[in-house]
Design an enzyme around this catalytic site. Structure first.
Site, PDB file in Angstrom:
ATOM      1  N   HIS A  72       0.543  -1.092   0.118  1.00 23.79           N
ATOM      2  CA  HIS A  72      -0.055   0.025  -0.091  1.00 23.79           C
ATOM      3  C   HIS A  72       0.874   1.427  -0.056  1.00 23.79           C
ATOM      4  O   HIS A  72       0.330   2.439  -0.133  1.00 23.79           O
ATOM      5  CB  HIS A  72      -0.962   0.011   1.331  1.00 23.79           C
TER       6      HIS A  72
HETATM    7  C1  UD1 Z   1      -1.781   5.394   6.448  1.00 21.85           C
HETATM    8  C2  UD1 Z   1      -0.447   5.654   6.842  1.00 21.85           C
HETATM    9  C3  UD1 Z   1       0.494   4.659   6.829  1.00 21.85           C
HETATM   10  C4  UD1 Z   1      -0.010   3.040   7.257  1.00 21.85           C
HETATM   11  C5  UD1 Z   1      -1.525   3.073   6.695  1.00 21.85           C
HETATM   12  C6  UD1 Z   1      -2.078   1.523   6.967  1.00 21.85           C
HETATM   13  C7  UD1 Z   1       0.126   7.989   6.817  1.00 21.85           C
HETATM   14  C8  UD1 Z   1       1.121   9.127   6.309  1.00 21.85           C
HETATM   15  N1  UD1 Z   1       0.107   7.062   6.273  1.00 21.85           N
HETATM   16  O1  UD1 Z   1      -1.597   5.096   5.006  1.00 21.85           O
HETATM   17  O2  UD1 Z   1       1.637   4.938   7.429  1.00 21.85           O
HETATM   18  O3  UD1 Z   1       1.082   2.146   7.001  1.00 21.85           O
HETATM   19  O4  UD1 Z   1      -2.299   3.959   6.918  1.00 21.85           O
HETATM   20  O5  UD1 Z   1      -3.206   1.491   6.426  1.00 21.85           O
HETATM   21  O6  UD1 Z   1      -0.879   8.413   8.067  1.00 21.85           O
HETATM   22  N2  UD1 Z   1      -9.312   4.778   2.287  1.00 21.85           N
HETATM   23  C9  UD1 Z   1     -10.367   4.333   2.357  1.00 21.85           C
HETATM   24  N3  UD1 Z   1     -10.874   3.959   3.599  1.00 21.85           N
HETATM   25  C10 UD1 Z   1     -10.109   3.946   4.756  1.00 21.85           C
HETATM   26  C11 UD1 Z   1      -8.921   4.722   4.684  1.00 21.85           C
HETATM   27  C12 UD1 Z   1      -8.296   5.075   3.633  1.00 21.85           C
HETATM   28  O7  UD1 Z   1     -10.933   3.979   1.309  1.00 21.85           O
HETATM   29  O8  UD1 Z   1     -10.686   3.487   5.664  1.00 21.85           O
HETATM   30  C13 UD1 Z   1      -8.395   5.275   1.232  1.00 21.85           C
HETATM   31  C14 UD1 Z   1      -8.751   6.494   0.944  1.00 21.85           C
HETATM   32  O9  UD1 Z   1      -8.822   6.628  -0.575  1.00 21.85           O
HETATM   33  C15 UD1 Z   1      -7.481   7.277   1.108  1.00 21.85           C
HETATM   34  C16 UD1 Z   1      -6.622   6.287   1.070  1.00 21.85           C
HETATM   35  O10 UD1 Z   1      -7.036   4.936   1.290  1.00 21.85           O
HETATM   36  O11 UD1 Z   1      -7.252   8.413   0.263  1.00 21.85           O
HETATM   37  C17 UD1 Z   1      -5.342   6.372   1.653  1.00 21.85           C
HETATM   38  O12 UD1 Z   1      -5.577   6.630   3.233  1.00 21.85           O
HETATM   39  P1  UD1 Z   1      -4.534   7.585   3.989  1.00 21.85           P
HETATM   40  O13 UD1 Z   1      -5.015   7.595   5.639  1.00 21.85           O
HETATM   41  O14 UD1 Z   1      -4.404   8.729   3.498  1.00 21.85           O
HETATM   42  O15 UD1 Z   1      -3.261   6.656   3.903  1.00 21.85           O
HETATM   43  P2  UD1 Z   1      -2.825   5.090   3.925  1.00 21.85           P
HETATM   44  O16 UD1 Z   1      -2.164   4.747   2.248  1.00 21.85           O
HETATM   45  O17 UD1 Z   1      -3.924   4.383   4.459  1.00 21.85           O
END
Ligand code: UD1
Length: 374
Positions: free
Chosen positions: A216
């Site tokens: 991811h």
């Molecule tokens: C975040 C953390 C990362 C961790 C990861 C575990 C930061 C900078 N990154 O990354 O360190 O390893 O979580 O998962 O804080 N999304 C959903 N549903 C959710 C959450 C996210 O659909 O419940 C999608 C959204 O489109 C979002 C994307 O995933 O834009 C990324 O989510 P985000 O929380 O920004 O970062 P992660 O890649 O999950």
């Protein structure tokens, strides 16, 4: 931190902040240890950085976490928006709660944003999983780690390299406590439940006859070249054994955006599934022949479970997992990945040792130290 634990023998009000999936299993043993001590009043704040049932609710259930006292509901966004939203949303609840202490865990955006607000409100910050450094500043978590550590009053570390990093950065030794790994506390405490999971059966698999893949990180899935190199290696690997791929929502989005579906259409033994809850996922990992991952936590969990791990990153902030654990760092290099897999399939695996203090008692150590110092 100044001493305030004796004020009228009141319990210590400790706000503990979680936001994203890897935070939940770190908060659970801390809350439990605080309860057991009888001296704390833990208050759980969920920023809502992760909000899907699979990314958040399932973990609350699996880990018996209490319902958050405060839910900020910030959701997704750019790094700036996400941090700004946490900062704006958390200020008012902190004014109301008036905690004696804030505990933040890990390195996600919510960790730094919450720590910064607390620091400005003169609430002492304790950082659990401090001192880890990948030395790659393009990694969003690296910035979060460094900044959080430098505004924390108590820093709790999981491995010796973290102690050295903090010393090198000029953080006073007296603030740093080498306590072990709270995530491994959760893993060990959940053993019975993990053993009882039927997930391997339900997926029609047998122990040691499949691999697990998680992916991811922006450096892998936002970059088409890297993503293609990894997927073409996995395509080859699934000719030998099934590869189970619980897919992060961000990865799913990127596959569609970059037009990479063909790697899945032509891979009959690649089993893409929804993200799993904690218990089922750990059972899947424990039974795997090997794991391929770019996750930070999973490098540690595979070391604790003695399952071979190919770390799909060029650097790691958790060097102990490669030095004495079961991890091999392979980056996104197709040849390195395939070579490592072929070694594992021929029985050439690292035996791996369990790092110091990864013994299920890290949270207990942290709470004892906080009791003496808050
Ligand atoms: C975040 C953390 C990362 C961790 C990861 C575990 C930061 C900078 N990154 O990354 O360190 O390893 O979580 O998962 O804080 N999304 C959903 N549903 C959710 C959450 C996210 O659909 O419940 C999608 C959204 O489109 C979002 C994307 O995933 O834009 C990324 O989510 P985000 O929380 O920004 O970062 P992660 O890649 O999950």
């Amino acid at each position: 931190m100044k001493s305030s634990s004796n004020k009228n023998n009141q319990p210590i009000r400790a706000a503990i902040v979680v936001g994203a999936r890897p935070n939940f299993m770190k908060a659970a043993p801390l809350i439990e240890a605080m309860r057991r001590s009888g001296r704390f009043e833990p208050l759980l704040i969920h920023t809502g950085q992760h909000y899907d049932a699979a990314m958040s609710d399932a973990f609350f259930r699996d880990l018996d976490l209490p319902k958050p006292d405060v839910f900020l509901g910030v959701g997704s966004g750019t790094h700036a928006a996400q941090k700004a939203n946490v900062m704006l949303a958390i200020e008012e609840p902190l004014k109301n709660i008036k905690p004696d202490l804030m505990i933040v865990v890990g390195d996600v955006n919510s960790t730094l944003a919450a720590a910064l607000v607390a620091k400005k409100m003169q609430i002492p910050v304790a950082h659990v999983e401090a001192g880890l450094r990948s030395f790659d500043e393009t990694m969003p978590e690296e910035v979060n780690r460094v900044l959080t550590d430098h505004i924390s009053s108590r820093l709790f570390t999981t491995e010796e390299a973290a102690n050295r990093n903090l010393r090198r950065e000029g953080i006073a030794d007296g603030k740093v406590h080498f306590v072990g790994n709270v995530m491994i506390d959760t893993l060990l405490a959940s053993k019975k439940k993990i053993d009882a999971s039927h997930v391997v059966n339900d997926l029609n698999l047998n122990d040691r006859e499949y691999a697990v893949l998680t992916l991811h990180r922006p450096s892998n899935v936002d970059n088409k070249d890297s993503f293609v190199r990894i997927l073409s290696a996995v395509q080859k690997i699934q000719e030998t054994l099934p590869v189970v791929f619980p897919m992060h929502p961000r990865t799913r989005k990127q596959i569609a955006e970059l037009g990479l579906d063909k790697y899945f259409d032509d891979s009959p033994q690649m089993k893409v599934i929804e993200p799993l809850g904690y218990i089922d996922f750990m059972r899947l990992v424990a039974g795997a022949r090997f794991v391929m991952t770019d996750s930070g936590g999973l490098q540690e969990e595979t070391t604790a479970l003695k399952v071979p791990c190919l770390t799909l990153r060029r650097t790691t902030e958790r060097p102990v997992t490669a030095e004495i654990g079961t991890s091999i760092i392979v980056g996104d290099d197709k040849n390195k990945i395939l070579k490592a897999v072929s070694g594992i399939m021929r029985g050439r695996v690292k035996n791996g040792k369990i790092p110091k203090y990864w013994d299920g008692r890290a949270a207990e150590r942290i709470i004892k130290i906080l009791l003496k110092t808050v």
